[in-house]
Each structure stands twice: as structure tokens, then as C-alpha cells.
Write an enzyme that holds these catalytic residues in place. Structure first.
Site, PDB file in Angstrom:
ATOM      1  N   ARG A   1       0.863  -1.167   0.000  1.00 13.53           N
ATOM      2  CA  ARG A   1       0.000   0.000   0.000  1.00 13.53           C
ATOM      3  C   ARG A   1       0.905   1.224   0.000  1.00 13.53           C
ATOM      4  NH1 ARG A   1      -2.295  -3.594   3.790  1.00 13.53           N
ATOM      5  NH2 ARG A   1      -4.432  -4.269   3.255  1.00 13.53           N
TER       6      ARG A   1
ATOM      7  N   LYS B   1      -2.299  -2.254   7.557  1.00 14.54           N
ATOM      8  CA  LYS B   1      -3.516  -1.677   8.132  1.00 14.54           C
ATOM      9  C   LYS B   1      -3.884  -2.395   9.425  1.00 14.54           C
ATOM     10  CE  LYS B   1      -7.004  -0.733   5.477  1.00 14.54           C
ATOM     11  NZ  LYS B   1      -8.072  -0.864   4.455  1.00 14.54           N
TER      12      LYS B   1
ATOM     13  N   HIS C   1      -3.441   2.387  -5.757  1.00 14.02           N
ATOM     14  CA  HIS C   1      -4.358   1.249  -5.711  1.00 14.02           C
ATOM     15  C   HIS C   1      -4.285   0.420  -6.990  1.00 14.02           C
ATOM     16  CE1 HIS C   1      -6.192   2.000  -1.882  1.00 14.02           C
ATOM     17  NE2 HIS C   1      -6.645   3.183  -2.228  1.00 14.02           N
TER      18      HIS C   1
ATOM     19  N   ARG D   1      -1.150  -1.702  -6.988  1.00 17.27           N
ATOM     20  CA  ARG D   1      -1.292  -2.813  -6.031  1.00 17.27           C
ATOM     21  C   ARG D   1      -2.258  -3.859  -6.575  1.00 17.27           C
ATOM     22  NH1 ARG D   1      -1.491  -4.634  -0.559  1.00 17.27           N
ATOM     23  NH2 ARG D   1      -3.628  -4.846   0.197  1.00 17.27           N
TER      24      ARG D   1
ATOM     25  N   HIS E   1      -4.863  -8.901   3.010  1.00 16.94           N
ATOM     26  CA  HIS E   1      -6.315  -8.731   3.012  1.00 16.94           C
ATOM     27  C   HIS E   1      -6.923  -9.363   4.259  1.00 16.94           C
ATOM     28  CE1 HIS E   1      -6.281  -8.469  -1.677  1.00 16.94           C
ATOM     29  NE2 HIS E   1      -6.011  -7.308  -1.105  1.00 16.94           N
TER      30      HIS E   1
ATOM     31  N   TYR F   1      -9.886 -10.714  -7.952  1.00 18.82           N
ATOM     32  CA  TYR F   1      -8.820 -10.899  -8.940  1.00 18.82           C
ATOM     33  C   TYR F   1      -9.013 -12.142  -9.800  1.00 18.82           C
ATOM     34  CZ  TYR F   1      -6.894  -7.279  -6.019  1.00 18.82           C
ATOM     35  OH  TYR F   1      -6.737  -6.108  -5.309  1.00 18.82           O
TER      36      TYR F   1
END
Length: 299
Positions: free
Chosen positions: A160, A184, A247, A250, A273, A282
Site C-alpha cells: 500500500r 492496516k 491502488h 497494487r 487482506h 482478482y
């Protein structure tokens, strides 16, 4: 239960105040009220003006639901948004004792197949981007090398933007080819580092003019800010006419992994994630991929 008699217009005003007190965004409130005004206009064909909430029935709202689902040219997503507005308003009426029953209880939301609108770059587009960076290096080697390193961290390591800008020399084990990332929610993950990407990072560290604990440094600061990094990518986006964001790069990393046959759980672990639903996009065809498929089959 004692019911408070109110007009439809008054109930909308009370509902608006409730939404404001609930700290809903102004755009959300505006959408709800616009949808309810459409319902009010539709109810005028059935009830006298002013319309009293107590005379509205569940049948009225089910008929409204049926009409906008079958006779309007609205998209399913827009229809659902209007129905959600009505359901939330009806629920508020019931809880506030403006209606003896929850008028929207039987309204059903349409099932809409989710479309993958995530934007990632093709290998050709990444090639164009890196070529543009090479031209920058010819004009200003330090600047171009910084831009290249930023892009490599995003598209080859899948970081990120905040993670890339916060990456330090101590975060990387060049001996073991590992990158330690604090992501995160303070979640820690360890990523493998390929020889090619490791060599590039080492080359950058050996040739950058400013020394710092942070990997990404600019001529003005010992740590590249996320805003500065976003500005760099925006310039290339404008130059190439391609949507290039932290984004999208990534997403490109994750998409390349999926296309190479890497399992969803592995991709989720590498990308950090928290939900497999995030990773599943994806392996779901994107709108662009569906359009390309249609071009090959249309008459």
C-alpha cells in the site's frame, strides 16, 4: 400503541432531522429525501392531499415497489437504492410511533450480480509506465530512480502507498530476501523479495543522494510523503493517459499473481487482506475483460 398523526411531508422533515442527528452524510440524506419525494408524488394518485401517514398501507408500498421494478428504466442498483430509502423511512416511522406497523417490512431488494470494476494495469501498460520513467531518468537520474523504486515497491511487492512510504532499511532482510511490513490495523506480514526487486532496491540505496532510515527519500525530505508519492503517479497518469494510482498498481500485483495460478489464500496473505472476498475480485472477470471478450465474439 398510541400513534402520532402526521402528514407525509412532516414525516420527511422528521426523518431528515433523524438522519442529521445520526451523522449521516449530506449526500446520503439528499438521496433519501429525493427518493421519498418520488414516493410522495406517486401516492398522490391514491390519497388526498395532504397525505396522512396513517392512511398509507403496506399494499401501497408493495405496489410502488412493483411499479419501479417493472415499468421504470432505472438500473437495478438505482431501484434498490430507492427501495432502501423507503424501507429506512418506514422503519423510522414505526419506531417513532408515526405508524402502527412497519410499512416497508415486506419490500424486497433486488438481487444484483456484482460486477468487478476494479482497475488494474496490463503488462503492456506497466511497460509503458516504466519506459516513461526511463525517460525521466535520462533527464534527472535521481528523480527517475526514485520514481522507479516507488513503482517497483507497489507493483512488484504489492505494498500500500502508506506501507511503501513507511518502509525502512531495517524492515528488509537482504540476506534472507524478506520484507517485514506493518500494514492496516497494525497487522504484520512478511513478504518474499525476488532477486530482481532486491537488486533494484540495493541499487537505489547505493545511488541516492540523501541517506535516511527510510527507503523512499526525496531531494527535500528524509521520507517521501504519501501525498508526494501520489503526485508522482498522477503526473505519469496524465502523461500516458492511463489511470495510474497506488491502488491500481497494487491491484496489478494481485492480478498478476492470480493470473499466474497463485491460490487465493496465498494472495490474501501477500496483500494483507482481512477478507477473502477482497481477494476474490482478482479471479472475477473485470468489466474491461468482459468487453474484450465480447469484441472477439460479436458479429
Amino acid at each position: 400503541m398510541e400513534i402520532v398523526s402526521v402528514t407525509f411531508s412532516h414525516s420527511i422533515n422528521e426523518f431528515r432531522n433523524y438522519l442529521i442527528e445520526s451523522n449521516r452524510s449530506m449526500n446520503t440524506i439528499k438521496s433519501y429525501i429525493q427518493d421519498l419525494l418520488i414516493l410522495e408524488n406517486w401516492l398522490f394518485s391514491r390519497h388526498a392531499d395532504p397525505i396522512m401517514v396513517e392512511v398509507i398501507t403496506k399494499t401501497d408500498l408493495k405496489d410502488f415497489e412493483r411499479e419501479i421494478k417493472t415499468t421504470s428504466s432505472l438500473s437495478p442498483a438505482t431501484v434498490n437504492r430507492k427501495l432502501v430509502s423507503v424501507k429506512k423511512w418506514a422503519n423510522y416511522l414505526f419506531e417513532s410511533k408515526f405508524s402502527p406497523v412497519n410499512l416497508g417490512q415486506e419490500i424486497s431488494i433486488m438481487k444484483v450480480q456484482k460486477q468487478n470494476t476494479i482497475r488494474w494495469l496490463t503488462r503492456q501498460e506497466v511497460g509503458r509506465l516504466l519506459h516513461a520513467v526511463q525517460l525521466t531518468k535520462l533527464k534527472n537520474f535521481q528523480k527517475g530512480l526514485l520514481h522507479e523504486t516507488l513503482i517497483i515497491l507497489l507493483v512488484n511487492v504489492g505494498l500500500r502507498i502508506e506501507e511503501a512510504c513507511s518502509l525502512t532499511k531495517n524492515s528488509i532482510s537482504f540476506r534472507n530476501n524478506l520484507v517485514n511490513v506493518l500494514g492496516k490495523g497494525s497487522k504484520h506480514r512478511v513478504l518474499p523479495l525476488t532477486e530482481k526487486t532486491k537488486s533494484h532496491i540495493l541499487f537505489w540505496l547505493e545511488n541516492r543522494e540523501n541517506d535516511s532510515d527510510y527507503i523512499l527519500v526525496s531531494s527535500r525530505s528524509s521520507q517521501l510523503s504519501t501525498r508526494a508519492a501520489q503526485h508522482i503517479l498522477k503526473k505519469y497518469s496524465t502523461l500516458l493517459g492511463i489511470e495510474i494510482t497506488p491502488h491500481s498498481l497494487r491491484h496489478t500485483y494481485c492480478k498478476q499473481l492470480a493470473d499466474s495460478g497463485v491460490g487465493l489464500q496465498s494472495i490474501a496473505d501477500l496483500a494483507g487482506h482481512s477478507s477473502m472476498d477482497t481477494t476474490r475480485i482478482y479471479v472475477t472477470p473485470s468489466i474491461k475483460e468482459l468487453q474484450n471478450a465480447l469484441k472477439k465474439t460479436e458479429f
